[in-house]
Design an enzyme around this catalytic site. Structure first.
Site, PDB file in Angstrom:
ATOM      1  CG  HIS A  79      25.417  27.835 -23.039  1.00  0.00           C
ATOM      2  ND1 HIS A  79      25.531  26.512 -23.119  1.00  0.00           N
ATOM      3  CD2 HIS A  79      24.967  28.119 -21.658  1.00  0.00           C
ATOM      4  CE1 HIS A  79      25.660  25.982 -21.852  1.00  0.00           C
ATOM      5  NE2 HIS A  79      25.123  26.989 -20.915  1.00  0.00           N
ATOM      6  CG  ASP A  81      29.188  26.697 -25.525  1.00  0.00           C
ATOM      7  OD1 ASP A  81      28.009  27.211 -25.029  1.00  0.00           O
ATOM      8  OD2 ASP A  81      30.345  26.908 -24.902  1.00  0.00           O
ATOM      9  CG  ASP A 112      24.935  23.569 -18.526  1.00  0.00           C
ATOM     10  OD1 ASP A 112      24.518  24.591 -19.114  1.00  0.00           O
ATOM     11  OD2 ASP A 112      26.046  23.586 -17.874  1.00  0.00           O
ATOM     12  CD  GLU A 146      27.866  29.540 -19.622  1.00  0.00           C
ATOM     13  OE1 GLU A 146      27.901  30.002 -18.520  1.00  0.00           O
ATOM     14  OE2 GLU A 146      28.004  28.342 -19.973  1.00  0.00           O
ATOM     15  CD  GLU A 147      28.954  24.852 -20.208  1.00  0.00           C
ATOM     16  OE1 GLU A 147      29.887  25.067 -19.253  1.00  0.00           O
ATOM     17  OE2 GLU A 147      27.855  24.603 -20.127  1.00  0.00           O
ATOM     18  CD  GLU A 175      24.001  28.437 -18.165  1.00  0.00           C
ATOM     19  OE1 GLU A 175      23.730  27.339 -17.514  1.00  0.00           O
ATOM     20  OE2 GLU A 175      24.693  29.086 -18.856  1.00  0.00           O
ATOM     21  CG  HIS A 385      29.552  20.726 -16.585  1.00  0.00           C
ATOM     22  ND1 HIS A 385      30.510  21.621 -16.550  1.00  0.00           N
ATOM     23  CD2 HIS A 385      28.510  21.285 -17.289  1.00  0.00           C
ATOM     24  CE1 HIS A 385      30.109  22.894 -16.945  1.00  0.00           C
ATOM     25  NE2 HIS A 385      28.873  22.691 -17.408  1.00  0.00           N
TER      26      HIS A 385
HETATM   27 ZN    ZN Z   1      25.333  26.354 -18.963  1.00  0.00          ZN
END
Ligand code: ZN
Length: 412
Positions: A79, A81, A112, A146-147, A175, A385
């Protein structure tokens, strides 16, 4: 300490993976906005001779790139995003400029999972001249959702592939699966998840006259206690056990002289292969009905259901096959994807990865649901994150080497 943005460094200092990562981090693709990342990827894919199909669903950008005409289909998935970067002033550097601090790369999404995508691109580019395109078809499956809700991302990509009878047999997702160094952990499944919301009615009143009111917050607390004390299974050697967590107890607008007349209690259940979503919903709904004295006019809503998935031939498959997505799609070339990934990690890094099913849900569930073998292999995840999300430059190179090695083992 030496700090410089990677864009300041002379071009010849950067290898390809870094070049891709600079381009991706520079585009602030806060979920589900792609911010041009997939346009950049499309240009790279087209330069490599891949066919690209880009499509948008409800503001989500999806990209399927493909090369080869073989019957065995293999994919890299990821992903573009990222989660937002609130409080950028707390970062050591601009979250959307790749910055190198003594070999540590900082930026939102480096781990990520723009770093994973960058490594996949370079690995693929190096492996491509050796790939047997008569026996294999290779895909990149990229989404910008995805997030977030993950409703119009990989699920839509799999729908598109199903319609064309092109579901991959094998898929590696980039991932961040690793713990302290690349390849120490790979994910071969994930627990399921479902969220619940219960609205509890009482009677609103003045705090000084409780005899004329019925406190909805007190009832919610009793209910919350019952939910939090439910015992669940312990899982198995492969899967962590099931658990329920209360996520919110909310009485709405608050003042200190009102007894709340309504309270909303929210919770989430993460479950192993020993439960099914139907069993969980039935157990909680039946239990709440027994507590009717607490919860007259009860209203339960269920949301964000995610089925577990699992890639392997282990014994739990028989035990739980009705509850879980397991690979059923038989490829013309019989490949044990986990074994191939393990072999590549050992050859490149002299490590034996731990197979794990911990962590949150991932897009692996949509891909596995179509019958595909799925393995998640990526960068260390300890800073994802967070403020100052980072990876070691060294780890990025190790990951690129492992991806390349997997491709050559399987496809050459
Ligand atoms: Zn991810």
């Amino acid at each position: 300490m030496q700090t410089q943005t990677v864009m300041d460094q002379p071009k010849f200092d950067l290898d390809q993976t870094m070049e891709h990562l600079v381009q991706l981090i520079h585009r602030p693709s806060i979920t589900p906005n792609d911010a041009g990342c997939q346009q950049y990827l499309s240009r790279v894919f087209q330069r490599l001779g891949m066919q690209c199909h880009a499509f948008e669903v409800e503001g989500v950008s999806n990209l399927v790139a493909k090369i080869g005409k073989g019957k065995t289909r293999i994919a890299f998935a990821g992903h573009t995003d990222v989660v937002p970067a609130p409080y950028p002033e707390q970062w050591s550097a601009d979250p959307f400029t790749l910055t190198d601090v003594d070999g540590l790369l900082i930026g939102r999404g480096v781990a990520d999972m723009k770093g994973g995508i960058a490594a996949m691109l370079t690995a693929f580019e190096h492996a491509l001249p050796h790939i047997n395109l008569d026996d294999f078809t290779f895909y990149f499956l990229i989404t910008s959702d995805e997030e977030g809700e993950a409703e119009y991302g990989t699920a839509e990509i799999m729908e598109y592939l199903k319609q064309r009878d092109e579901v991959p047999h094998y898929c590696i997702i980039g991932e961040p699966s690793s713990q302290s160094k690349v390849g120490d952990v790979i994910k071969v499944g994930r627990r399921g998840s479902v969220s619940g919301e219960v609205v509890i009615q009482g009677v609103q009143g003045h705090v000084a006259y409780p005899q004329d009111a019925n406190n909805a917050a007190h009832k919610a607390m009793m209910l919350g206690r019952w939910l939090s004390e439910l015992s669940w299974d312990e899982g198995s050697k492969d899967f962590p056990g099931s658990q329920l967590q209360i996520t919110s107890i909310d009485t709405g607008t608050w003042t200190d002289n009102i007894i709340p007349g309504q309270c909303t209690l929210r919770f989430n259940v993460r479950y192993s292969h020993k439960q099914s979503q139907e069993q969980i919903i039935k157990r909680i709904t039946d239990g709440l009905m027994q507590l009717k004295q607490l919860t007259k006019n009860i209203d339960i809503k269920w949301s964000r259901p995610c089925k577990p998935y699992f890639t392997s031939g282990s014994s739990i498959v028989d035990e739980a096959s009705q509850n879980i997505n397991i690979p059923t799609h038989i490829a013309p070339q019989d490949i044990d994807l986990i074994a191939e990934v393990e072999r590549a990690i050992f050859n490149e890094l002299k490590l034996f990865p731990r197979l794990s099913m911990s962590g949150g849900t991932s897009d692996g569930r949509f891909i596995a649901a179509a019958g595909c073998q799925v393995v998640e292999l990526g960068l260390p995840n300890h800073s994802i994150h967070k403020t100052d999300e980072h990876v070691k430059k060294h780890d990025l190179h190790e990951l690129t080497k492992v991806y390349k090695s997997v491709l050559l083992q399987i496809l050459a």
